[in-house]
Motif scaffolding. Sequence first.
Motif, PDB file in Angstrom:
ATOM      1  N   TRP A  24      62.919  20.712  27.959  1.00 57.85           N
ATOM      2  CA  TRP A  24      62.347  19.480  27.406  1.00 57.85           C
ATOM      3  C   TRP A  24      61.857  18.580  28.526  1.00 57.85           C
ATOM      4  O   TRP A  24      60.724  18.088  28.491  1.00 57.85           O
ATOM      5  N   TYR A  26      66.547  16.579  25.679  1.00 56.55           N
ATOM      6  CA  TYR A  26      67.216  16.317  26.959  1.00 56.55           C
ATOM      7  C   TYR A  26      67.633  17.595  27.697  1.00 56.55           C
ATOM      8  O   TYR A  26      68.383  17.534  28.648  1.00 56.55           O
ATOM      9  N   SER A  27      67.128  18.751  27.277  1.00 60.86           N
ATOM     10  CA  SER A  27      67.407  19.991  27.996  1.00 60.86           C
ATOM     11  C   SER A  27      66.462  20.083  29.197  1.00 60.86           C
ATOM     12  O   SER A  27      65.506  19.309  29.327  1.00 60.86           O
ATOM     13  N   ALA A  86      61.814  22.418  22.008  1.00 59.57           N
ATOM     14  CA  ALA A  86      62.953  22.482  22.929  1.00 59.57           C
ATOM     15  C   ALA A  86      64.050  21.508  22.491  1.00 59.57           C
ATOM     16  O   ALA A  86      63.774  20.497  21.837  1.00 59.57           O
ATOM     17  N   ARG A  87      65.276  21.839  22.868  1.00 53.80           N
ATOM     18  CA  ARG A  87      66.398  20.944  22.574  1.00 53.80           C
ATOM     19  C   ARG A  87      66.229  19.659  23.377  1.00 53.80           C
ATOM     20  O   ARG A  87      65.911  19.684  24.561  1.00 53.80           O
TER      21      ARG A  87
END
Length: 86
Positions: A37, A33-34, A30-31
């Motif tokens: 995430w 701080y998304s 996952a990206r």
Amino acid sequence: MTYVQTLPFSTLLIFALGVNVPLGYLRQGARKYSLAWFTYIHLSIPFIILWRLAEGLGWEIVPFTLGCALLGQFLGGRLRRDNTMP
């Protein structure tokens, strides 16, 4: 902690570690701080807390469960990194 509480304590630690390995694997993809995430990091926490309270285990085991959860996240992320390396 008494002898009777040893089994619930052990199974809770195994659960905290085991459930966080796949979550750490997903988190690694996952990206940073998304929402995904953040969710992968914190998803297991309410279940660990509920299990601890249901078994009547005290606050003194929180560092152990937190440590197992962090170790599971680390191991899961490591597995994903190792699988994606050329």
